[in-house]
Design an enzyme around this catalytic site. Structure first.
Site, short mmCIF file in Angstrom:
data_model
loop_
_atom_site.label_atom_id
_atom_site.label_comp_id
_atom_site.label_asym_id
_atom_site.label_seq_id
_atom_site.Cartn_x
_atom_site.Cartn_y
_atom_site.Cartn_z
N LYS A 1 -12.12 2.28 5.52
CA LYS A 1 -11.83 1.05 6.27
C LYS A 1 -10.36 0.96 6.64
O LYS A 1 -9.99 0.67 7.78
CB LYS A 1 -12.21 -0.19 5.45
CG LYS A 1 -13.68 -0.30 5.14
CD LYS A 1 -13.99 -1.55 4.35
CE LYS A 1 -13.37 -1.56 2.96
NZ LYS A 1 -13.84 -0.48 2.08
N THR A 2 -9.51 1.24 5.66
CA THR A 2 -8.08 1.14 5.92
C THR A 2 -7.68 2.21 6.93
O THR A 2 -6.86 1.99 7.82
CB THR A 2 -7.27 1.27 4.61
OG1 THR A 2 -7.72 0.24 3.73
CG2 THR A 2 -5.79 1.13 4.84
N ASP B 1 -6.80 -6.23 7.01
CA ASP B 1 -7.42 -5.39 5.98
C ASP B 1 -7.81 -6.29 4.80
O ASP B 1 -7.22 -7.36 4.62
CB ASP B 1 -6.42 -4.31 5.53
CG ASP B 1 -7.10 -3.16 4.79
OD1 ASP B 1 -8.34 -3.18 4.64
OD2 ASP B 1 -6.38 -2.22 4.37
N GLU B 2 -8.75 -5.87 3.99
CA GLU B 2 -9.17 -6.61 2.79
C GLU B 2 -9.52 -8.06 3.12
O GLU B 2 -9.12 -9.00 2.43
CB GLU B 2 -8.03 -6.60 1.73
CG GLU B 2 -7.46 -5.23 1.43
CD GLU B 2 -8.21 -4.49 0.34
OE1 GLU B 2 -9.24 -5.00 -0.14
OE2 GLU B 2 -7.78 -3.38 0.00
N GLN C 1 -15.81 -6.07 -3.27
CA GLN C 1 -14.47 -5.98 -3.85
C GLN C 1 -13.73 -7.31 -3.77
O GLN C 1 -12.51 -7.35 -3.80
CB GLN C 1 -13.65 -4.90 -3.15
CG GLN C 1 -14.19 -3.51 -3.40
CD GLN C 1 -13.31 -2.45 -2.77
OE1 GLN C 1 -12.21 -2.21 -3.21
NE2 GLN C 1 -13.80 -1.85 -1.71
N ARG D 1 -11.33 3.55 -7.68
CA ARG D 1 -9.97 4.05 -7.38
C ARG D 1 -9.87 5.54 -7.64
O ARG D 1 -8.90 6.19 -7.23
CB ARG D 1 -8.89 3.35 -8.23
CG ARG D 1 -8.71 1.84 -8.04
CD ARG D 1 -8.60 1.43 -6.61
NE ARG D 1 -9.88 1.04 -6.10
CZ ARG D 1 -10.18 0.95 -4.79
NH1 ARG D 1 -9.28 1.23 -3.88
NH2 ARG D 1 -11.37 0.60 -4.37
P1 ATP Z 1 -11.01 0.60 -0.22
O1 ATP Z 1 -12.28 -0.15 -0.07
O2 ATP Z 1 -10.80 1.09 -1.59
O3 ATP Z 1 -9.85 -0.11 0.37
P2 ATP Z 1 -11.22 2.10 2.23
O4 ATP Z 1 -12.57 1.85 2.75
O5 ATP Z 1 -10.10 1.36 2.82
O6 ATP Z 1 -11.22 1.94 0.64
P3 ATP Z 1 -9.62 4.42 2.80
O7 ATP Z 1 -8.58 4.17 1.79
O8 ATP Z 1 -9.33 4.14 4.22
O9 ATP Z 1 -10.97 3.65 2.36
O10 ATP Z 1 -10.16 5.90 2.70
C1 ATP Z 1 -10.50 6.48 1.46
C2 ATP Z 1 -10.12 7.94 1.46
O11 ATP Z 1 -10.97 8.68 2.32
C3 ATP Z 1 -8.71 8.18 1.95
O12 ATP Z 1 -8.15 9.22 1.21
C4 ATP Z 1 -8.92 8.59 3.40
O13 ATP Z 1 -7.87 9.38 3.87
C5 ATP Z 1 -10.23 9.37 3.31
N1 ATP Z 1 -11.03 9.34 4.56
C6 ATP Z 1 -11.37 8.27 5.28
N2 ATP Z 1 -12.15 8.62 6.32
C7 ATP Z 1 -12.31 9.97 6.26
C8 ATP Z 1 -13.02 10.93 7.05
N3 ATP Z 1 -13.73 10.59 8.12
N4 ATP Z 1 -12.95 12.23 6.66
C9 ATP Z 1 -12.26 12.58 5.57
N5 ATP Z 1 -11.57 11.72 4.78
C10 ATP Z 1 -11.60 10.43 5.12
MG MG Z 2 -8.75 -0.02 2.02
#
Ligand code: ATP
Ligand code: MG
Length: 703
Positions: free
Chosen positions: A30-31, A233-234, A264, A641
């Site tokens: 997402k981020t 975000d969040e 979360q 995490r």
């Molecule tokens: P959270 O809910 O914990 O905030 P998030 O959904 O924001 O998580 P991110 O932090 O954006 O998730 O991504 C998680 C990990 O996966 C990061 O290391 C990111 O670089 C990697 N990632 C995201 N999308 C891809 C993708 N399409 N291919 C490979 N790696 C990815």
């Molecule tokens: Mg995130």
């Protein structure tokens, strides 16, 4: 895959206008979507400074800025003439996206318009200590009986009201108990006093911004007019004011992208409402909703634990979380006899793994270097639920000579000497800041004893003026000793001279150094801490602030001001040497609360204190299923995490008031390991398993 994104992510980043919700589980990117979408917007021709992104982690905002800068440089917009070289860095004044937290966004809005609410433009931001002293005065002034309401209960109630957007004038009408009625009266007094002193507290930043937008449509339009795109975000953790602020900023253009995960949502106790994210499509008709299901962060066994755990929450959006990373390293449960053993085992495990990976503890031996270990200390995080937990770990880490950084515990900025220095600086910016003035009036001692202070405060009250403005009357106030009068004069002269220099543009770093020196604060340290070691630690803390101010000056150049520096400090938007998150990057093990870990990731995670009463927290045990569900989400945040390895630890006994008491393993351990049919699990849930001898031994280890 363009940008390294999957089709659903691409769909989200390429939807460049209109309301957009990305609702998806942990680690699904997402981020990353927010980051890439900012880049896409810029590529499509949107001016960077017309984009506002609200984020919570420094890491994310750093990445967003970097990515935007790369694009702009690549776009040759800043190609430099002469020997064909192209500039590698964006010029300082190049337009950039505005990436900030809610609080710092609000500070900026309020700096421009707070006068409309009757506050002075040069307001200062209260810290916790200031709030406590204001709460005490408010209670004293309304003659509240001490046993009826204490200052911290009052602050908690005020904070709840503020987070629910309840103004002082409205509190009385919704108060239910006698105590709340009293609190409502005290709230009015507290708020009036703060306002008179030109001071806002942390919750005010949000509530005042919300009020400003509601009551002054032209200001709302002006502020909303700064941006064409808003990204948050969040979003699951927005409280009522934040929700209204986002709405106010995006309602005109409707280009609003929010991302989050209802599983979360961990800030209900701070007024966050998960309904904001779940009701997004109703608030924003025609909103596009994108779901992401692939988890790129954690190895499969970790995701399995997370999925099993969160399924125990009955009220939730069912979401799929599919691991994309293989692995067979089942999360470990580390059982220890007591909390000392727990910290020793965890720390020695980390040390062992670091050494195995080629990292030299305490620096490399001669002739070798620490150049290429496979793991660094910042690949490890120890996550805990309560503020008592880190102490034992800190001690072990220090003994093991492992670098660490404590985040979200007692903050550097809560230290006495740091708060004193900041009080001086606040006074330089805003002489009416009464909590700051009272704090340092006689620190270091300058003859203004309690009697003189009381006489001055009474005089100020009788004159109806802020304290600072009556200091000049000191010579004519009866009951003031000659020493006190001299002290007052010295203080006013010093503060006036600093203010003068600040107005003349003395660099912030130099100014802060000057304040430390000229306030003779070193003498105070000598007096308070005869032990040179203890004193040195305090001196270092002061030095850190001077360093932070100097670093801030370097970053901002001619635009730097003491006021902005203090705003950054207050809102945690620090770009200084003490920036905790940036220390992570410099190779320290992270020791942090689960709340602070949101949004971050680490290859190795230790989730410690997996016991009933810690996680779930003891407060939640009495508060029923909803409270437990929030604790479960917190555990889910902790588990998710971890990238490669997750270790959960518990102590079979833990000291309470010095005496070892048996503990009960966390119900969440049973849930994630598929042991919900274990009779002990039912007993724990029914509250019948408390403190039975060696209860924890019965937690089976998986594998
Ligand atoms: P959270 O809910 O914990 O905030 P998030 O959904 O924001 O998580 P991110 O932090 O954006 O998730 O991504 C998680 C990990 O996966 C990061 O290391 C990111 O670089 C990697 N990632 C995201 N999308 C891809 C993708 N399409 N291919 C490979 N790696 C990815
Ligand atoms: Mg995130």
């Amino acid at each position: 895959m363009a940008h390294g994104l999957n089709p659903a992510q691409l769909d989200a980043v390429r939807t460049l206008s209109g309301p957009l919700l990305v609702l998806a589980g942990a680690g699904t990117g997402k981020t990353r979507v927010v980051t890439v979408r900012i880049a896409e917007l810029i590529k499509s021709g949107v001016r960077p400074d017309r984009i506002l992104a609200v984020t919570f982690t420094r890491k994310a905002s750093g990445e967003m800025q970097e990515r935007a800068a790369e694009l702009l440089i690549k776009g040759k917009k800043f190609a430099k003439g002469g020997r064909g070289g192209r500039q590698k860095r964006l010029p300082k004044d190049a337009p950039r996206p505005e990436i900030s937290t809610f609080h710092s966004l609000c500070v900026r809005v309020l700096r421009r318009h707070i006068a409309q609410l009757g506050y002075p433009e040069r307001f200062t931001i209260a810290d916790r200590g200031d709030q406590e002293s204001e709460a005490r005065s408010a209670l004293r002034e309304i003659k509240a009986p001490g046993e009826a309401l204490g200052p911290s209960d009052l602050l908690a109630q005020i904070s709840r009201w503020k987070m629910g957007s309840v103004l002082p004038s409205e509190a009385a009408s919704i108060a239910e108990s006698d105590q709340q009625h009293l609190a409502a009266v005290a709230y009015r007094r507290y708020q009036n006093n703060l306002k008179k002193a030109g001071v806002v507290d942390f919750d005010d930043l949000l509530l005042l911004t919300e009020t400003l937008f509601k009551e002054h449509p032209t200001i709302r339009r002006e502020e909303a007019g700064r941006f064409d795109h808003v990204l948050v975000d969040e979003y699951q953790d927005t409280n009522h004011s934040q929700y209204e602020i986002v709405r106010a900023l995006a309602i005109g253009h409707r280009n609003l992208c929010v991302v989050g995960d209802d599983d979360q949502s961990i800030y209900a106790w701070r007024g966050a409402e998960v309904t904001h994210i779940l009701g997004f499509h109703r608030d924003w008709p025609g909103a596009k909703v994108v779901r992401l299901e692939d988890n790129y962060r954690s190895r499969a066994p970790i995701i399995n634990y997370a999925n099993t755990l969160i399924a125990f929450n009955s009220v939730r959006h069912d979401k799929v979380l599919r691991p994309q990373r293989e692995g067979d390293d089942t999360p470990r449960i580390m059982q220890c006899n007591d909390e000392t053993e727990e910290s020793k085992k965890v720390v020695s495990d980390i040390r062992f793994r670091l050494q195995q990976a080629g990292w030299f503890v305490g620096g490399p031996p001669e002739g070798q270097d620490n150049e290429r270990p496979r793991l660094w200390p910042n690949d490890f995080a120890i996550l805990f639920r309560t503020n008592e937990q880190p102490r034992a770990f800190e001690q072990e880490l220090r003994a093991a000579k492992l670098p660490y950084v404590l985040i979200g515990g007692m903050s550097f900025y809560d230290r006495r000497e740091v708060r004193d220095l900041l009080a001086y600086l606040k006074l330089v910016c805003n002489p009416d800041d009464e909590p700051a003035l009272l704090r340092i009036m006689n620190t270091p001692p300058r003859g203004i004893g309690d009697g003189a202070r009381k006489a001055l405060v009474e005089h100020a009250v009788s004159q109806g003026k802020p304290l600072w403005r009556v200091l000049g009357d000191a010579p004519s106030i009866p009951n003031m000793s000659a020493a006190a009068r001299q002290g007052v004069e010295k203080l006013t002269t010093a503060v006036e001279s600093w203010r003068h220099l600040a107005n003349l543009g003395e660099p912030v770093g130099a100014l802060v150094r000057r304040v430390v020196g000229e306030s003779r604060y070193h003498d105070e340290l000598l007096r308070l801490y005869p032990d040179p070691k203890e004193r040195e630690a305090r001196e270092v803390a002061l030095e850190e602030i001077v360093n932070a101010a100097a670093a801030y000056q370097d970053k901002k150049g001619a635009k730097a001001s003491l006021q902005d520096f203090l705003d950054e400090v207050a809102t945690g938007d620090r770009h200084d040497t003490d920036d905790k998150e940036s220390q992570l990057g410099r190779g320290a093990i992270a020791l942090m609360t689960l709340h602070a870990a949101k949004g971050l990731e680490f290859p190795h995670v230790y989730l410690v204190g997996m016991e009933e009463g810690i996680l779930p927290h003891k407060r939640s045990l009495a508060d029923g299923e909803n409270a437990i569900a929030e604790e479960r989400r917190l555990a889910y945040v902790g588990v998710t995490r971890a990238r490669d390895r997750l270790t959960m630890s518990l102590a079979l006994t833990r000291r309470k008031w010095g005496k070892p008491r048996d503990t009960v393993p966390s119900r969440f351990l049973y849930e994630m390991t598929g042991q919900a049919d274990n009779p002990r699990y039912a007993a724990i849930k029914a509250g019948r398993a408390a403190n039975t001898p060696n209860s924890g031994k019965k937690t089976a280890r998986r594998r």
